[in-house]
Design a protein around this motif. Structure first.
Motif, PDB file in Angstrom:
ATOM      1  N   GLN A   1       0.906  -0.868  -0.459  1.00 56.01           N
ATOM      2  CA  GLN A   1      -0.286  -0.255   0.088  1.00 56.01           C
ATOM      3  C   GLN A   1       0.645   1.401   0.685  1.00 56.01           C
ATOM      4  O   GLN A   1       1.993   1.098   0.251  1.00 56.01           O
ATOM      5  CB  GLN A   1      -1.070   0.006   0.905  1.00 56.01           C
ATOM      6  N   ASN A   2       0.325   2.474  -0.225  1.00 56.06           N
ATOM      7  CA  ASN A   2       0.831   3.335  -0.463  1.00 56.06           C
ATOM      8  C   ASN A   2       0.511   4.417   0.555  1.00 56.06           C
ATOM      9  O   ASN A   2      -0.673   4.349   1.095  1.00 56.06           O
ATOM     10  CB  ASN A   2       0.601   5.019  -1.509  1.00 56.06           C
ATOM     11  N   GLU A   3       1.523   4.726   1.799  1.00 52.76           N
ATOM     12  CA  GLU A   3       1.070   5.046   2.998  1.00 52.76           C
ATOM     13  C   GLU A   3       1.910   5.965   3.289  1.00 52.76           C
ATOM     14  O   GLU A   3       2.711   6.916   2.705  1.00 52.76           O
ATOM     15  CB  GLU A   3       1.453   4.163   3.617  1.00 52.76           C
ATOM     16  N   ILE A   4       1.312   7.652   4.026  1.00 52.42           N
ATOM     17  CA  ILE A   4       1.508   8.348   5.109  1.00 52.42           C
ATOM     18  C   ILE A   4       1.594   8.233   6.724  1.00 52.42           C
ATOM     19  O   ILE A   4       1.039   7.287   7.243  1.00 52.42           O
ATOM     20  CB  ILE A   4       0.256   9.308   4.959  1.00 52.42           C
ATOM     21  N   ILE A   5       3.549   8.177   7.106  1.00 49.39           N
ATOM     22  CA  ILE A   5       2.753   7.728   8.483  1.00 49.39           C
ATOM     23  C   ILE A   5       2.807   8.620   9.432  1.00 49.39           C
ATOM     24  O   ILE A   5       3.317   9.715   9.316  1.00 49.39           O
ATOM     25  CB  ILE A   5       4.637   6.931   8.431  1.00 49.39           C
ATOM     26  N   HIS A   6       2.058   8.665  10.628  1.00 47.03           N
ATOM     27  CA  HIS A   6       1.409   9.904  11.239  1.00 47.03           C
ATOM     28  C   HIS A   6       1.955   9.276  12.907  1.00 47.03           C
ATOM     29  O   HIS A   6       1.799   8.443  13.616  1.00 47.03           O
ATOM     30  CB  HIS A   6      -0.076   9.830  11.720  1.00 47.03           C
ATOM     31  N   LEU A   7       3.690  10.049  12.799  1.00 42.32           N
ATOM     32  CA  LEU A   7       3.971  10.065  14.267  1.00 42.32           C
ATOM     33  C   LEU A   7       3.853  10.088  15.756  1.00 42.32           C
ATOM     34  O   LEU A   7       3.429  11.025  15.421  1.00 42.32           O
ATOM     35  CB  LEU A   7       5.329  10.165  13.883  1.00 42.32           C
ATOM     36  N   THR A   8       3.632   9.467  16.619  1.00 40.71           N
ATOM     37  CA  THR A   8       3.463  10.781  17.745  1.00 40.71           C
ATOM     38  C   THR A   8       4.698   9.983  18.528  1.00 40.71           C
ATOM     39  O   THR A   8       4.861   8.799  18.809  1.00 40.71           O
ATOM     40  CB  THR A   8       2.611  10.099  18.564  1.00 40.71           C
TER      41      THR A   8
END
Length: 256
Positions: A243-250
């Motif tokens: 999958q194409n992914e955008i990583i939303h990091l905390t």
């Protein structure tokens, strides 16, 4: 039954191809929580990589920005292969101007394949992009280390070791995950792209011959590595099993 089997085979091929084309444009937001004792303040970040502008159009970058815009984050990190061919024009980056956040970038391998890449890389600053070329910046309580791609893994490891600070949370931003095998002991978190997770099944098995860490979260003691499958495709605009992914990091301290 050869005729019927042939029709079914062609039908299956068409369906799989269409589904792969759909997955090649679809974007997924993946949340990732990193807790560490060195962290005090909570910091949120977005990571994207392997956008391959030139092979991919500005409209795909716009789709990525549309997904990012409503998210809660403090900075955007771009992990290399932002562009990949001479058909890339600097104004393809115009959608990034919609983001009123710090943007940090490190080079991937494809930037260096492009004619006049130095000129194209120097133009990134006018779009609010800070290139970390073997250097570090403090962002909140994170020591953000950017390592360029155009050097050996051994040289990358030496540079990362020199830029790590033992008392700080060291986040290494590097395009290819091969550095993980030689990462400094003070590495707290490393994030990479490049592999596309093989992009189209079963190529992930071939990618695994070159990289031990093809996709996902890996841990070694108190250190972690995340390898992203990237936010776009390279070559055929298709995905299958990835999958194409955008990583939303905390990032936050343990116990918070």
């Amino acid at each position: 039954w050869r005729y019927e089997i042939g029709l079914v085979s062609v039908g299956c091929f068409i369906c799989v191809s269409l589904y792969s084309l759909y997955l090649g444009r679809k974007l997924t937001i993946k949340p990732l929580l990193i807790e560490h004792a060195k962290l005090t303040a909570e910091t949120k970040a977005i990571f994207i990589s392997d956008i391959h502008l030139g092979s991919n159009s500005r409209s795909h970058l716009q789709a990525i920005i549309n997904q990012i815009a409503p998210l809660d984050y403090d900075m955007l990190m771009i992990g290399g292969d932002l562009f990949d061919s001479s058909s890339f024009q600097s104004d393809d980056l115009t959608p990034l101007r919609q983001l009123d956040k710090p943007i940090y970038f490190i080079t991937g391998n494809h930037e260096y394949y492009v004619k006049d890449h130095d000129k194209k890389l120097s133009s990134l600053e006018s779009y609010g992009i800070t290139t970390l070329h073997n250097e570090a910046v403090m962002f909140h309580d994170i020591n953000l280390i950017g390592i360029s791609d155009n050097q050996s893994v051994k040289d990358q490891a030496a540079l990362a070791d020199a830029l790590c600070e033992s008392q700080s949370f060291n986040l290494i931003l590097v395009h290819q995950p091969a550095l993980w095998q030689l990462a400094p002991a003070d590495t707290d978190f490393m994030i990479s792209g490049h592999t596309h997770q093989g992009q189209i099944f079963p190529f992930q098995w071939l990618v695994r011959l070159q990289f031990k860490t093809v996709y996902g979260l890996f841990k070694r003691g108190e250190s972690s590595l995340y390898v992203s499958s990237g936010a776009a495709t390279w070559g055929p605009p298709m995905r299958l099993g990835t999958q194409n992914e955008i990583i939303h990091l905390t990032f936050r301290g343990t116990g918070n």
